[in-house]
Design an enzyme around this catalytic site. Structure first.
Site, PDB file in Angstrom:
ATOM      1  CE  LYS A   3      -4.418  -1.704   1.612  1.00 53.48           C
ATOM      2  NZ  LYS A   3      -5.500  -1.639   2.622  1.00 53.48           N
ATOM      3  NE  ARG A  58      -7.873  -8.315   0.454  1.00 52.28           N
ATOM      4  CZ  ARG A  58      -7.528  -7.483  -0.522  1.00 52.28           C
ATOM      5  NH1 ARG A  58      -6.584  -6.561  -0.315  1.00 52.28           N
ATOM      6  NH2 ARG A  58      -8.126  -7.543  -1.698  1.00 52.28           N
TER       7      ARG A  58
END
Length: 272
Positions: free
Chosen positions: A217, A252
């Site tokens: 991210k 995840r």
């Protein structure tokens, strides 16, 4: 196949499979069932405990996707994977119709970035009886990073998730079916994300399994001097290891083998 969420198994590795043309890391790579199956086989070999399939990108600025398009993207892939493997499948969706079709096709977990706030979603989840991951997001993907603001990010995110748990119980979803996700990167600055991560124990202390999704991210890119997506592996592994150490139940991730290796080292130290 049902997902075993017992604490003895934590942290579980959730491999990411985006069947979208525009996801921030792997958009367009696995849109066809044949490519998706090959990717899933590789993630299973690398140590994935489950696969999370999404047909709508929720990256900052992402446009909405129609129910018809999401169904067309997701359901054939779930059906193909289920024919090929018993690996548990999570469906990343907020739409009740997609939830129902995905579970009918073989999914056994609903991962909802909108925490069952769409009309009919709580009732659909209750009817389906599978585990549901409730995520916090301030705003919507198209605008969530415009100007995120909190007086106390930890208290506000935690309060929201507890409110959603109460709403779930109101429609008959039992506590053993609930997973929490603080929503790293969803309507939060880098500072908000770091504070949430530092206080991850507050979420673990609720007693509900906690999912952490920070793989590749923008937080990592920013902290490492604007690193592009393909150069965020080390940062992703560092945060995955920290999350596992702090008690996260599910991680995840895009990079399954590397994450599994990092967690193996973490477990070795914890069990020494």
């Amino acid at each position: 196949m049902a997902i075993d969420l017992s604490p003895e198994q934590w942290p579980l590795i959730m491999g990411i499979l985006n069947v979208t043309p525009d996801s921030f890391s792997d958009g367009g790579h696995f849109n066809q069932p044949s490519a998706a199956i090959e990717r899933v086989r590789r993630m299973i070999e690398e140590g994935a405990d489950m696969i999370d399939i999404g047909g709508e990108s929720t990256r900052p600025g992402a446009p909405a996707v129609s129910q018809e398009d999401e169904l067309a993207r997701v359901i054939p892939v779930i059906e193909a994977i289920r024919r090929d493997s018993p690996i548990p499948i999570s469906v990343d969706t907020s739409k009740p119709a997609v939830m129902r079709a995905a579970v009918a096709a073989g999914a056994s977990l609903i991962n909802d970035v909108r925490a069952l706030q769409e009309p009919g979603a709580p009732e659909a989840a209750a009817e389906l009886g599978v585990p549901i991951c409730l995520m916090h997001m301030q705003g919507q993907p198209r605008t969530m990073q415009a100007n995120p603001h909190y007086e106390d990010v930890v208290e506000e995110v935690l309060a929201f998730l507890l409110q959603r748990i109460e709403a779930c119980q109101g429609v008959g979803i039992t506590p053993d079916k609930v997973i929490l996700d603080p929503g790293f990167g969803f309507g939060k600055t880098a500072g908000h994300n770091l504070t949430l991560f530092r206080e991850l124990g507050r979420f673990v202390e609720t007693g509900y399994p906690v999912l952490v999704g920070v793989s590749r991210k923008s937080l990592i890119g920013k902290l490492l001097g604007e690193r592009p997506v393909e150069e965020r592996l080390a940062g992703s592994l560092a945060l995955a290891t920290l999350a596992g150490w702090l008690g996260a139940a599910i991680l995840r991730v895009h990079d399954v083998r590397e994450t599994a290796d990092a967690l193996a080292m973490c477990r070795a130290v914890q069990q020494a």
